[in-house]
Design an enzyme around this catalytic site. Structure first.
Site, PDB file in Angstrom:
ATOM      1  CB  CYS A  41       0.013  -0.005   5.722  1.00 55.93           C
ATOM      2  SG  CYS A  41      -1.112  -0.946   4.684  1.00 55.93           S
TER       3      CYS A  41
ATOM      4  N   GLY B 237       1.052   5.479   0.605  1.00 52.47           N
ATOM      5  CA  GLY B 237       2.475   5.631   0.873  1.00 52.47           C
ATOM      6  C   GLY B 237       2.686   6.160   2.271  1.00 52.47           C
TER       7      GLY B 237
ATOM      8  CD  GLU C 291      -7.194   3.047  -1.716  1.00 53.91           C
ATOM      9  OE1 GLU C 291      -7.076   2.874  -2.926  1.00 53.91           O
ATOM     10  OE2 GLU C 291      -6.239   3.050  -0.929  1.00 53.91           O
TER      11      GLU C 291
ATOM     12  N   GLY D 204       2.131  11.753   1.957  1.00 55.20           N
ATOM     13  CA  GLY D 204       0.678  11.920   1.883  1.00 55.20           C
ATOM     14  C   GLY D 204       0.237  13.305   2.330  1.00 55.20           C
TER      15      GLY D 204
ATOM     16  CD  GLN E  42      11.905   0.114   5.153  1.00 55.85           C
ATOM     17  OE1 GLN E  42      11.499   1.074   4.525  1.00 55.85           O
ATOM     18  NE2 GLN E  42      11.699  -0.016   6.460  1.00 55.85           N
TER      19      GLN E  42
HETATM   20  P1  NAD Z   1       6.412   6.906  -0.174  1.00 56.79           P
HETATM   21  O1  NAD Z   1       5.532   7.900   0.482  1.00 56.79           O
HETATM   22  O2  NAD Z   1       7.873   7.115  -0.121  1.00 56.79           O
HETATM   23  O3  NAD Z   1       6.052   6.772  -1.711  1.00 56.79           O
HETATM   24  C1  NAD Z   1       4.736   6.464  -2.137  1.00 56.79           C
HETATM   25  C2  NAD Z   1       4.573   6.943  -3.567  1.00 56.79           C
HETATM   26  O4  NAD Z   1       4.591   8.370  -3.582  1.00 56.79           O
HETATM   27  C3  NAD Z   1       5.699   6.491  -4.506  1.00 56.79           C
HETATM   28  O5  NAD Z   1       5.164   6.177  -5.769  1.00 56.79           O
HETATM   29  C4  NAD Z   1       6.576   7.723  -4.555  1.00 56.79           C
HETATM   30  O6  NAD Z   1       7.373   7.780  -5.717  1.00 56.79           O
HETATM   31  C5  NAD Z   1       5.519   8.812  -4.537  1.00 56.79           C
HETATM   32  N1  NAD Z   1       6.021  10.134  -4.151  1.00 56.79           N
HETATM   33  C6  NAD Z   1       7.112  10.438  -3.390  1.00 56.79           C
HETATM   34  N2  NAD Z   1       7.254  11.782  -3.280  1.00 56.79           N
HETATM   35  C7  NAD Z   1       6.225  12.336  -3.973  1.00 56.79           C
HETATM   36  C8  NAD Z   1       5.821  13.674  -4.218  1.00 56.79           C
HETATM   37  N3  NAD Z   1       6.502  14.714  -3.728  1.00 56.79           N
HETATM   38  N4  NAD Z   1       4.713  13.900  -4.968  1.00 56.79           N
HETATM   39  C9  NAD Z   1       3.994  12.854  -5.449  1.00 56.79           C
HETATM   40  N5  NAD Z   1       4.340  11.561  -5.261  1.00 56.79           N
HETATM   41  C10 NAD Z   1       5.435  11.297  -4.527  1.00 56.79           C
HETATM   42  O7  NAD Z   1       6.010   5.479   0.441  1.00 56.79           O
HETATM   43  P2  NAD Z   1       6.702   4.054   0.150  1.00 56.79           P
HETATM   44  O8  NAD Z   1       8.007   4.041   0.892  1.00 56.79           O
HETATM   45  O9  NAD Z   1       6.675   3.720  -1.291  1.00 56.79           O
HETATM   46  O10 NAD Z   1       5.679   3.060   0.854  1.00 56.79           O
HETATM   47  C11 NAD Z   1       5.738   2.744   2.215  1.00 56.79           C
HETATM   48  C12 NAD Z   1       4.655   3.468   2.975  1.00 56.79           C
HETATM   49  O11 NAD Z   1       3.388   3.141   2.411  1.00 56.79           O
HETATM   50  C13 NAD Z   1       4.558   3.068   4.426  1.00 56.79           C
HETATM   51  O12 NAD Z   1       4.430   4.205   5.237  1.00 56.79           O
HETATM   52  C14 NAD Z   1       3.276   2.241   4.496  1.00 56.79           C
HETATM   53  O13 NAD Z   1       2.647   2.229   5.737  1.00 56.79           O
HETATM   54  C15 NAD Z   1       2.450   2.873   3.454  1.00 56.79           C
HETATM   55  N6  NAD Z   1       1.396   1.973   3.010  1.00 56.79           N
HETATM   56  C16 NAD Z   1       0.113   2.232   3.398  1.00 56.79           C
HETATM   57  C17 NAD Z   1      -0.918   1.413   3.020  1.00 56.79           C
HETATM   58  C18 NAD Z   1      -2.318   1.714   3.449  1.00 56.79           C
HETATM   59  O14 NAD Z   1      -3.225   1.309   2.752  1.00 56.79           O
HETATM   60  N7  NAD Z   1      -2.540   2.415   4.532  1.00 56.79           N
HETATM   61  C19 NAD Z   1      -0.670   0.303   2.220  1.00 56.79           C
HETATM   62  C20 NAD Z   1       0.647   0.058   1.833  1.00 56.79           C
HETATM   63  C21 NAD Z   1       1.673   0.914   2.227  1.00 56.79           C
END
Ligand code: NAD
Length: 479
Positions: free
Chosen positions: A282, A226, A460, A231, A329
């Protein structure tokens, strides 16, 4: 609509505290389904169910694990069109992209079915006479899997398949916007013969359900994909209680285009890398770093190719670029288009909302030129169909610009020079490097991940997934 899609806790399908409607970003009038939303108590119940199932699953015969994962992979592959349609409908990827992602998920289950059989240890002679040393891997326990919206089935698959193959039990929380594919995966695993409690699905808010998983002392590790901010926040909590953590986060991936590049190859890599999947990857190439001699030709050819891209309903035949995933978004993408203009970059294509027959979040792919690497559009992840061309004098400057970022997921180069391709492979500060290929689009059986702010913890996918999903034991045996 076919009733409420429930959470799976301890082998039972249970209602949530509330429900949420899953909406189609291509068509505001289309509701994909109504999905249960768990609360923190249900998330904890899912963790407890996974903890109760762990002793027996961790000791299960590898043939049993192979069979379950192989059956799941077979069903996913057989249902590629139906699941691909669901994916395109809930996330907004085009149908071919959705079907492609489903195939990838099926292949991942097939791969990790085999990995369950191949998890080898080592037997090493001891320095002490008569003693044997054996190094083996064991599952870590209950793993929490928290996934983003942009790969609704591939990311759940590439986290769940290794977790289960290596003998862990799972609590998965998918992204709020795309519960449909995760629910379908839970249903498939449930029917594939997993014992109750081995795989639990809890849909709901990150700040509630995700937080409950991250802070539960029975969760041995969390694999998260995410945004950087989420993260970082969850890593701090996991490290504080010394749980394992694996983070895949953002990117600001460069595609370097050198004077000697094949123009067609470079433009194809840029179009696919920057704009396919609506730029919501990403690994998207959001920085196009182009040397002087090819700059104008490249920009002209890219703008021409972009003008031919059809932005429309993800399910409509012939659509190249689907909608942005949701209104929030879309607003963020539009805000960055404005920021780029205010910073002095030149918008040469797209960047505006477009109306289609259906009421969706459609955005014309945007291309900036005259950008500098200091601008916010070159430094911050936009996560939409927005890319910026940054001019470079020569290869050395292009490489320096490519590496001048807080991210390090993927880096690409278009060149016919073996010397520059080899140097770039060695010196790009990224977890993945592409030569004459788009930065987005990777194989399913080799490690995936980045450096710097893009990733944290073990890689991963492929055999490297064992680093997170197992713990090493060294045993000394005397006769
Ligand atoms: P996000 O961080 O908003 O959410 C990711 C997940 O975390 C969701 O399931 C969300 O509900 C959960 N989450 C949110 N707050 C939390 C908390 N406080 N505690 C635990 N979990 C929580 O990200 P998003 O908007 O869903 O995804 C987009 C992001 O993901 C972009 O930044 C993208 O670059 C990244 N991404 C990275 C990769 C990679 O492998 N590097 C792959 C795909 C997406």
């Amino acid at each position: 609509m076919t009733g409420i899609f429930r959470n799976c806790i301890g082998g039972e399908w249970v209602d949530g505290a509330t429900t949420s409607l899953n909406r189609n970003p291509s068509d505001a009038g289309d509701v994909v389904g109504e999905y249960a939303q768990a609360d923190a108590a249900q998330a904890r119940a899912a963790v407890a169910a996974a903890a109760a199932a762990f002793p027996s699953w961790s000791a299960s015969p590898v043939q049993q694990r192979f069979d379950v994962l192989d059956r799941a992979g077979t069903e996913i592959l057989a249902r590629r069109d139906e699941l691909g349609t669901l994916l395109a409908r809930e996330e907004g990827k085009t149908l071919p992209e959705g079907v492609g992602e489903v195939v990838r998920a099926g292949n991942i289950f097939k791969f990790f079915a085999g990995e369950a059989l191949r998890l080898a240890g080592e037997r090493i002679p001891s320095v002490r006479p008569g003693v044997d040393v054996e190094v083996t891997r064991e599952p870590i326990g209950v793993v929490g899997l928290i996934t983003p919206w942009n790969f609704p089935i591939a990311i759940p698959a590439w986290k769940a398949a290794p977790a289960l193959a290596y003998g862990n039990t799972v609590v998965m929380k998918p992204a709020d916007l795309v519960p449909g594919c995760a629910w379908a995966l839970a249903d498939i695993l449930h029917r594939a013969g997993l014992p109750a409690g081995v795989f639990n699905l809890v849909m709901g808010r990150g700040s509630v359900v995700g937080e409950a998983i991250v802070t539960d002392p029975q969760v041995a590790g969390v694999s998260f994909t995410g945004s950087v901010s989420t993260g970082r926040a969850i890593a701090a909590k996991l490290v504080a209680r010394m749980a394992k953590v694996q983070l895949e986060m953002g990117g600001k991936n460069p595609l370097v285009v050198l004077d000697d590049a094949d123009l067609g190859t470079a433009v194809t890599a840029a179009v696919q890398g920057a704009y396919y999947s609506t730029g919501q990857r990403c690994t998207a190439s959001s920085r196009l770093i182009v040397t002087e001699g090819i700059h104008d030709r490249f920009v002209r050819a890219l703008a021409e190719r972009m003008a031919a891209l059809r932005v429309d309903d993800a399910l409509a035949p012939g659509t190249d670029i689907g909608p942005v995933v949701d209104r929030t978004q879309l607003d963020q993408d539009l805000a960055y288009v404005g920021i780029g203009q205010a910073e002095g970059a030149r918008l040469v294509a797209g960047g505006e909302r477009v109306a289609r027959a259906k009421d969706g979040h459609y955005l014309a792919p945007a291309l900036f030129t005259e950008a500098t690497n200091a601008m916010r559009i070159a430094r911050e992840e936009i996560f939409g169909p927005v890319a910026a061309v940054i001019r470079a004098r020569d290869y050395d400057e292009a490489l320096a610009l490519a590496n001048d970022t807080e991210f390090g997921l993927c880096a690409g180069i278009a060149t016919t020079s073996l010397k520059h391709a080899s140097h770039f492979r060695r010196h790009a500060q990224a977890g993945m490097v592409m030569v004459n290929l788009p930065t987005a689009g990777v194989d399913y059986h080799v490690p995936f991940g980045g450096r710097k702010g893009s990733s944290y913890g073990p890689r991963e996918q492929g055999r490297y997934a064992a680093e997170f999903h197992t713990v090493v034991k060294t045993a000394y045996v005397a006769p």
